[in-house]
Design a protein around this motif. Structure first.
Motif, PDB file in Angstrom:
ATOM      1  N   PRO A 231       0.826  -1.202   0.000  1.00  0.00           N
ATOM      2  CA  PRO A 231       0.000   0.000   0.000  1.00  0.00           C
ATOM      3  C   PRO A 231       0.863   1.257   0.000  1.00  0.00           C
ATOM      4  CG  PRO A 231       0.155  -0.864   2.223  1.00  0.00           C
ATOM      5  CD  PRO A 231       0.911  -1.819   1.331  1.00  0.00           C
ATOM      6  N   ALA A 232       0.459   2.253  -0.770  1.00  0.00           N
ATOM      7  CA  ALA A 232       1.234   3.486  -0.873  1.00  0.00           C
ATOM      8  C   ALA A 232       0.569   4.675  -0.206  1.00  0.00           C
ATOM      9  CB  ALA A 232       1.476   3.808  -2.347  1.00  0.00           C
ATOM     10  N   ALA A 233      -0.710   4.575   0.140  1.00  0.00           N
ATOM     11  CA  ALA A 233      -1.476   5.746   0.564  1.00  0.00           C
ATOM     12  C   ALA A 233      -0.909   6.439   1.793  1.00  0.00           C
ATOM     13  CB  ALA A 233      -2.928   5.349   0.823  1.00  0.00           C
ATOM     14  N   ALA A 234      -0.343   5.676   2.723  1.00  0.00           N
ATOM     15  CA  ALA A 234       0.152   6.259   3.964  1.00  0.00           C
ATOM     16  C   ALA A 234       1.655   6.512   3.931  1.00  0.00           C
ATOM     17  CB  ALA A 234      -0.199   5.345   5.142  1.00  0.00           C
ATOM     18  N   LEU A 235       2.283   6.326   2.777  1.00  0.00           N
ATOM     19  CA  LEU A 235       3.729   6.476   2.675  1.00  0.00           C
ATOM     20  C   LEU A 235       4.095   7.739   1.905  1.00  0.00           C
ATOM     21  CD1 LEU A 235       4.765   2.830   1.690  1.00  0.00           C
ATOM     22  CD2 LEU A 235       4.589   3.810   3.990  1.00  0.00           C
ATOM     23  N   SER A 236       5.216   8.334   2.273  1.00  0.00           N
ATOM     24  CA  SER A 236       5.779   9.392   1.451  1.00  0.00           C
ATOM     25  C   SER A 236       6.375   8.753   0.200  1.00  0.00           C
ATOM     26  CB  SER A 236       6.867  10.139   2.220  1.00  0.00           C
ATOM     27  OG  SER A 236       7.997   9.295   2.416  1.00  0.00           O
ATOM     28  N   ILE A 237       6.716   9.579  -0.767  1.00  0.00           N
ATOM     29  CA  ILE A 237       7.312   9.055  -1.991  1.00  0.00           C
ATOM     30  C   ILE A 237       8.626   8.334  -1.678  1.00  0.00           C
ATOM     31  CG2 ILE A 237       8.379   9.690  -4.184  1.00  0.00           C
ATOM     32  CD1 ILE A 237       5.339   9.693  -4.243  1.00  0.00           C
ATOM     33  N   GLU A 238       9.427   8.890  -0.794  1.00  0.00           N
ATOM     34  CA  GLU A 238      10.694   8.248  -0.448  1.00  0.00           C
ATOM     35  C   GLU A 238      10.470   6.948   0.303  1.00  0.00           C
ATOM     36  OE1 GLU A 238      13.704   8.794  -1.611  1.00  0.00           O
ATOM     37  OE2 GLU A 238      12.604  10.243  -2.838  1.00  0.00           O
ATOM     38  N   GLN A 239       9.488   6.911   1.196  1.00  0.00           N
ATOM     39  CA  GLN A 239       9.173   5.674   1.909  1.00  0.00           C
ATOM     40  C   GLN A 239       8.704   4.597   0.935  1.00  0.00           C
ATOM     41  OE1 GLN A 239       6.322   7.359   4.660  1.00  0.00           O
ATOM     42  NE2 GLN A 239       7.739   7.135   6.394  1.00  0.00           N
ATOM     43  N   LEU A 240       7.909   4.993  -0.057  1.00  0.00           N
ATOM     44  CA  LEU A 240       7.450   4.033  -1.057  1.00  0.00           C
ATOM     45  C   LEU A 240       8.618   3.500  -1.867  1.00  0.00           C
ATOM     46  CD1 LEU A 240       5.216   2.559  -2.582  1.00  0.00           C
ATOM     47  CD2 LEU A 240       4.901   4.620  -3.970  1.00  0.00           C
TER      48      LEU A 240
ATOM     49  N   ALA B 193       3.885  12.519  -8.944  1.00  0.00           N
ATOM     50  CA  ALA B 193       5.034  11.966  -8.222  1.00  0.00           C
ATOM     51  C   ALA B 193       4.874  10.464  -8.004  1.00  0.00           C
ATOM     52  CB  ALA B 193       5.207  12.691  -6.889  1.00  0.00           C
ATOM     53  N   ALA B 194       3.673  10.051  -7.634  1.00  0.00           N
ATOM     54  CA  ALA B 194       3.425   8.617  -7.445  1.00  0.00           C
ATOM     55  C   ALA B 194       3.531   7.871  -8.771  1.00  0.00           C
ATOM     56  CB  ALA B 194       2.047   8.405  -6.828  1.00  0.00           C
ATOM     57  N   CYS B 195       3.045   8.485  -9.824  1.00  0.00           N
ATOM     58  CA  CYS B 195       3.109   7.843 -11.142  1.00  0.00           C
ATOM     59  C   CYS B 195       4.561   7.675 -11.591  1.00  0.00           C
ATOM     60  CB  CYS B 195       2.324   8.670 -12.157  1.00  0.00           C
ATOM     61  SG  CYS B 195       1.931   7.777 -13.668  1.00  0.00           S
ATOM     62  N   GLN B 196       5.407   8.620 -11.230  1.00  0.00           N
ATOM     63  CA  GLN B 196       6.826   8.494 -11.559  1.00  0.00           C
ATOM     64  C   GLN B 196       7.446   7.276 -10.866  1.00  0.00           C
ATOM     65  OE1 GLN B 196       9.247  12.089 -11.315  1.00  0.00           O
ATOM     66  NE2 GLN B 196       7.467  13.353 -11.770  1.00  0.00           N
TER      67      GLN B 196
ATOM     68  N   PRO C 264       5.893  -1.972 -11.365  1.00  0.00           N
ATOM     69  CA  PRO C 264       5.210  -3.119 -10.760  1.00  0.00           C
ATOM     70  C   PRO C 264       4.288  -3.772 -11.786  1.00  0.00           C
ATOM     71  CG  PRO C 264       4.224  -1.072 -10.013  1.00  0.00           C
ATOM     72  CD  PRO C 264       5.478  -0.697 -10.755  1.00  0.00           C
ATOM     73  N   GLU C 265       4.163  -5.084 -11.677  1.00  0.00           N
ATOM     74  CA  GLU C 265       3.349  -5.822 -12.638  1.00  0.00           C
ATOM     75  C   GLU C 265       1.865  -5.502 -12.501  1.00  0.00           C
ATOM     76  OE1 GLU C 265       7.239  -7.575 -12.306  1.00  0.00           O
ATOM     77  OE2 GLU C 265       5.787  -6.997 -10.786  1.00  0.00           O
TER      78      GLU C 265
ATOM     79  N   LEU D 273      -3.056  10.076 -16.146  1.00  0.00           N
ATOM     80  CA  LEU D 273      -2.249   9.290 -15.210  1.00  0.00           C
ATOM     81  C   LEU D 273      -2.465   7.794 -15.431  1.00  0.00           C
ATOM     82  CD1 LEU D 273      -2.661  11.334 -11.902  1.00  0.00           C
ATOM     83  CD2 LEU D 273      -0.602  11.138 -13.299  1.00  0.00           C
ATOM     84  N   LEU D 274      -3.721   7.413 -15.646  1.00  0.00           N
ATOM     85  CA  LEU D 274      -4.014   5.998 -15.879  1.00  0.00           C
ATOM     86  C   LEU D 274      -3.323   5.505 -17.153  1.00  0.00           C
ATOM     87  CD1 LEU D 274      -5.560   3.517 -14.867  1.00  0.00           C
ATOM     88  CD2 LEU D 274      -7.501   4.256 -16.276  1.00  0.00           C
ATOM     89  N   GLU D 275      -3.287   6.334 -18.184  1.00  0.00           N
ATOM     90  CA  GLU D 275      -2.624   5.948 -19.423  1.00  0.00           C
ATOM     91  C   GLU D 275      -1.129   5.751 -19.201  1.00  0.00           C
ATOM     92  OE1 GLU D 275      -3.747   9.057 -22.090  1.00  0.00           O
ATOM     93  OE2 GLU D 275      -5.642   8.082 -22.676  1.00  0.00           O
ATOM     94  N   ARG D 276      -0.537   6.577 -18.354  1.00  0.00           N
ATOM     95  CA  ARG D 276       0.887   6.422 -18.047  1.00  0.00           C
ATOM     96  C   ARG D 276       1.128   5.105 -17.304  1.00  0.00           C
ATOM     97  NH1 ARG D 276       2.640  11.885 -15.163  1.00  0.00           N
ATOM     98  NH2 ARG D 276       4.494  10.603 -14.696  1.00  0.00           N
ATOM     99  N   VAL D 277       0.240   4.767 -16.382  1.00  0.00           N
ATOM    100  CA  VAL D 277       0.368   3.494 -15.663  1.00  0.00           C
ATOM    101  C   VAL D 277       0.295   2.331 -16.644  1.00  0.00           C
ATOM    102  CG1 VAL D 277      -0.751   1.954 -14.007  1.00  0.00           C
ATOM    103  CG2 VAL D 277      -0.511   4.385 -13.482  1.00  0.00           C
TER     104      VAL D 277
END
Length: 352
Positions: free
Chosen positions: A46-55, A120-123, A130-131, A144-148
């Motif tokens: 899960p990424a919602a509670a993490l900073s970008i660096e923590q992720l 930032a998350a998309c980057q 991730p698969e 954003l969805l297209e980038r994913v």
């Protein structure tokens, strides 16, 4: 193992057993994801509670330990508008608890924040590729969805109604998680905030299966092999399991949460908006009993949690979110790998 009766999710996601370890913001660790992967399931971070660096740190740890498919999960809610008056009313409602517990009511209110999926998350997705990428509360904006999707990731999201499932398929989901009302943590509802639309998995699942052509993953109240078998009988291609993994040693839960999971009765969970501002299922505690599990005074997601932080520091059991699904009494004190293998082997034995 033998052959699963429906292998669409196995083929789509590149996993060995049709189990997804749920991406729980409270509880999931890289060690849990790695162990679930090694057992053949889809480990989810899960990424919602993490900073970008923590992720980034978490994904680096996972990728160094395993080359198997992983899922990264993001929230895609709309940030709340500023409403100082509502925030002040909420804190005033909590003032008696501040006085009782000796917390400083006049200190600035801590900020409770959950960033929605953004550039930032998309980057990070583009960096780690991730698969699987999954979303909660719908899907992000089209660009954003297209980038994913351009990274090659398969996209999942949660539907709590048939209408949401149809919407998700129309907007590009490769598979849909049918989330029954039994599930722990935040409800994934996004087309409506009416809790009367929320129904149990056994009513929701077959209707979603009939309404969409993509594979469907069952979530909510599944804690043992019997639940997996029942989900397959109703048309699911896989299951997503959360609460059972909170009993594992890899789970990062507080002492209060650990105790509640092992002592609460199955009837002692409820949907509540007190802790974040959005409905989520957790074990009933003092705050829920005294303010009512759903209270209109709670600020919009995710701001409700800020004013509770000083109270949680004084009384974790009484004022923190003890997320859990309704099947908590099926939980076993097994490690993630052993739990996953046992669930898969027992379910497959019943299905073949």
């Amino acid at each position: 193992m033998g052959t699963w009766p429906d292998t669409r999710i196995l083929d789509l996601l590149g996993i060995e057993v049709p189990i997804i370890q749920a991406p729980m913001a409270v509880g999931t660790t890289p060690a849990m994801v790695i162990a679930a992967n090694r057992a053949g399931a889809l480990g989810s971070m899960p990424a919602a509670a993490l900073s970008i660096e923590q992720l980034r740190d978490a994904l680096t740890t996972i990728r160094q330990a395993s080359d198997r498919p992983i899922n990264v999960n993001f929230f895609c809610h709309q940030p709340p508008s500023v409403d100082d008056a509502r925030d002040q009313r909420w804190k005033a409602l909590l003032e008696p608890y501040y006085r009782e517990l000796g917390a400083d009511f006049d200190a600035p209110t801590p900020v409770s924040n959950r960033a929605p999926f953004n550039d930032a998350a998309c980057q990070v997705v583009e960096e780690f590729r991730p698969e699987v990428v999954s979303f909660h509360f719908g899907l992000p904006e089209k660009s954003l969805l297209e980038r994913v999707k351009a990274t090659g990731a398969k996209v999942l999201s949660s539907a709590t109604t048939v209408e949401e499932a149809v919407w998700l398929q129309a907007h590009g989901c490769d598979a849909i998680i049918a989330m029954g009302i039994e599930a722990g943590g935040h409800r994934g509802l996004f087309l409506s905030d009416d809790l009367n639309t929320q129904i149990g998995l056994f009513a929701l699942l077959p209707q979603v299966v009939d309404a969409v052509s993509v594979p469907v993953i069952a979530a909510g109240g599944i804690g043992d092999a019997r639940g997996i078998v029942a989900a397959f009988a109703l048309g699911a291609s896989a299951v997503q399991i959360g609460t059972a993994y909170l009993f594992t040693p890899e789970a990062n839960v507080t002492a209060a949460h650990h105790h509640a999971l092992r002592h609460a009765q199955a009837s002692e969970t409820a949907l509540t908006n007190l802790f974040t501002g959005r409905p989520a299922r957790g074990i009933v505690n003092r705050l829920m009993r005294e303010l009512g599990a759903i209270n209109p005074a709670a600020p919009a997601f995710p701001k409700a949690g800020g004013a509770l932080m000083p109270l949680k520091a004084k009384d974790e059991a009484g004022f923190s979110n003890l997320w859990s699904g309704q099947a908590l009494r099926l939980g076993k004190d097994l490690a993630t790998y052993e739990l996953t293998r046992e669930l898969a082997e027992q379910a497959l034995a019943k299905l073949t």
